[in-house]
Design an enzyme around this catalytic site. Structure first.
Site, PDB file in Angstrom:
ATOM      1  N   LYS A 175      -4.181   0.471  -0.262  1.00 33.66           N
ATOM      2  CA  LYS A 175      -3.181   1.683  -0.595  1.00 33.66           C
ATOM      3  C   LYS A 175      -3.755   3.855  -0.491  1.00 33.66           C
ATOM      4  O   LYS A 175      -5.107   3.563  -0.348  1.00 33.66           O
ATOM      5  CB  LYS A 175      -2.499   1.714  -2.254  1.00 33.66           C
ATOM      6  CG  LYS A 175      -2.026   0.499  -2.468  1.00 33.66           C
ATOM      7  CD  LYS A 175      -0.332   0.900  -2.019  1.00 33.66           C
ATOM      8  CE  LYS A 175       0.338  -0.615  -2.562  1.00 33.66           C
ATOM      9  NZ  LYS A 175       1.608  -0.356  -2.538  1.00 33.66           N
ATOM     10  N   HIS A 294       6.391 -10.029   4.577  1.00 37.34           N
ATOM     11  CA  HIS A 294       7.341  -8.972   4.178  1.00 37.34           C
ATOM     12  C   HIS A 294       8.864  -8.995   3.563  1.00 37.34           C
ATOM     13  O   HIS A 294       9.065  -8.853   4.924  1.00 37.34           O
ATOM     14  CB  HIS A 294       7.014  -7.374   3.855  1.00 37.34           C
ATOM     15  CG  HIS A 294       6.795  -6.494   2.560  1.00 37.34           C
ATOM     16  ND1 HIS A 294       7.878  -6.070   2.044  1.00 37.34           N
ATOM     17  CD2 HIS A 294       6.631  -6.865   2.158  1.00 37.34           C
ATOM     18  CE1 HIS A 294       7.589  -5.258   1.177  1.00 37.34           C
ATOM     19  NE2 HIS A 294       6.906  -5.917   0.763  1.00 37.34           N
TER      20      HIS A 294
END
EC number: 4.1.1.39
Length: 475
Positions: A175, A294
């Site tokens: 992140k 994902h």
């Protein structure tokens, strides 16, 4: 009209529209071991009987159309048609019922999830006679599952490649998910891996944007992996997202990852599509790459209780199409997931044989035969205080992925990774000693924090963080 035409028209064919239930509702049908079985949650329009609605689903997802056609006489409908063989009410819902449909295996191309879904969850979901339609579960017969390669490697082969046993694997999503340069991104990867994580991860949105092109990211991440491996003596990996706008570009990125010698790549299997995913899975098996999956976009398909498709079906489809990891909810974090239902599809991902269990949302017994298993990934809003529950819920064969729960540590990325590794090792040791993680979890974490200042700091930061909303995914 010629006499010949009159004769043909008068024998075996009568134009017009007839009720679906006359042909496709067959309550006496005994299912075959080779049938693909489906459980649909059906909400018909007012005035449409359950038998007609269930038969319409069977017809429109197999051989039927809105009117009788003369070419029906050129084939054997009894051989190829879908059959609604059982209907049952949904408890607590007056206008809904479960329709069970059996599909002959010859309706589907071998080794193609794309073709299977085109029929079973195709145009029928827009059928006007139905207010809503949801596919709750599928039974994939061994005769069909054996036409798929499945996961590139599977759980045991992955453990052997990584030389890591007896505990869940630890991961972290880098992140901020968008905006970092490739060099700064690689630095964050290195710090997390050096601190004790097994994997770091590209966010699903990270492909090849102007601020960070894919080739630069791959190079800096590979440098981070090798540096962390040299310092820790452990095998490390980073999920390099190969998802791209074309299959050709996707494979090009996977080829470059292989040339760098990294252990794993990644794909967004729903936005990328099943054809692309299966192609990448085949490449990964042939070239020794693990494949992380994902599920971006899944909630568009599976979150509404009355319409769409349950994630357990998407999980089965992924096991057939191919992937070594897939995100599967957390039960305790920020993303949707009720415990028993989540554990139901986690078992469908990992185990070879899963018994029917309606209390966990499993409508059919599923036998995967020799199809390799998939590691479930718990990710989304989790931190060190969740570690005991995650270890107890998911067990050893899982990946626990802490993004903000690593990078949000007040001392930085590496201490955040240390905190997670210490918490995990403490929970695994306590479990192996026979302690109850569900009851003693907080005590176990506090005890470990006494000799780990990194863990103590993490415990202080996240002691009040909770995501307590009612689950949408209920039986």
């Amino acid at each position: 009209m010629s006499p010949q035409t009159e004769t043909k028209a008068s024998v075996g064919f009568k134009a017009g529209v007839k009720d679906y239930k006359l042909t496709y509702h067959t309550p006496d049908y005994e299912t075959k071991d080779t049938d693909i079985l489906a459980a649909f949650r059906v909400t018909p329009q007012p005035g449409v009987p359950p038998e007609e609605a269930g038969a319409a689903v069977a017809a429109e997802s197999s051989t039927g159309t809105w009117t009788t056609v003369w070419t029906d006489g050129l084939t054997s409908l009894d051989r190829y048609k879908g059959r609604c063989y059982h209907i049952e009410p949904v408890a607590g819902e007056e206008s809904q019922f479960i329709a069970y449909v059996a599909y002959p295996l010859d309706l589907f191309e071998e080794g193609s999830v794309t073709n299977m879904f085109t029929s079973i969850v195709g145009n029928v979901f827009g059928f006007k006679a139905l207010r809503a339609l949801r596919l709750e579960d599928l039974r994939i017969p061994p005769a069909y599952s054996k036409t798929f390669q499945g996961p590139p490697h599977g759980i045991q082969v992955e453990r052997d490649k990584l030389n890591k046993y007896g505990r869940p694997l630890l991961g972290c999503t880098i992140k901020p998910k968008l905006g970092l340069s490739a060099k700064n991104y690689g630095r964050a990867v290195y710090e997390c891996l050096r601190g004790g994580l097994d994997f770091t991860k590209d966010d699903e949105n990270v492909n090849s944007q102007p601020f960070m092109r894919w080739r630069d990211r791959f190079l800096f991440c590979a440098e981070a992996i090798y540096k962390a491996q040299a310092e820790t003596g452990e095998i490390k990996g980073h999920y390099l997202n190969a998802t791209a706008g074309t299959c050709e570009e996707m494979i090009k990125r996977a080829v470059f990852a292989r040339e760098l010698g990294v252990p794993i790549v990644m794909h967004d299997y729903l936005t990328g599509g099943f054809t692309a995913n299966t192609s990448l899975a085949h490449y990964c098996r042939d070239n020794g790459l693990l494949l992380h999956i994902h599920r971006a976009m899944h909630a568009v398909i599976d979150r509404q209780k009355n319409h769409g498709m349950h994630f357990r079906v998407l999980a089965k489809a992924l096991r057939m199409s191919g992937g070594d990891h897939i995100h599967a909810g957390t039960v305790v974090g920020k993303l949707e997931g009720e415990r028993e239902i989540t554990l139901g599809f986690v078992d469908l991902l990992r185990d070879d044989y899963i018994e029917k269990d309606r209390s966990r949302g499993i409508y059919f017994t599923q036998d995967w035969v020799s199809l390799p298993g998939v590691l479930p990934v718990a990710s989304g809003g989790i931190h060190v205080w969740h570690m005991p529950a995650l270890t107890e819920i998911f067990g050893d064969d899982s990946v626990l992925q802490f993004g903000g729960g690593t990078l949000g540590h007040p001392w930085g990325n590496a201490p955040g990774a240390v905190a997670n590794r210490v918490a995990l090792e403490a929970c695994v040791q306590a479990r192996n000693e026979g302690r109850d993680l569900a009851c003693e979890g907080n005590e176990i974490i506090r005890a470990a924090a006494k000799w780990s200042p990194e863990l103590a700091a993490a415990c202080e930061v996240w002691k009040e963080i909770k995501f307590e909303f009612p689950a949408m995914d209920t039986l």
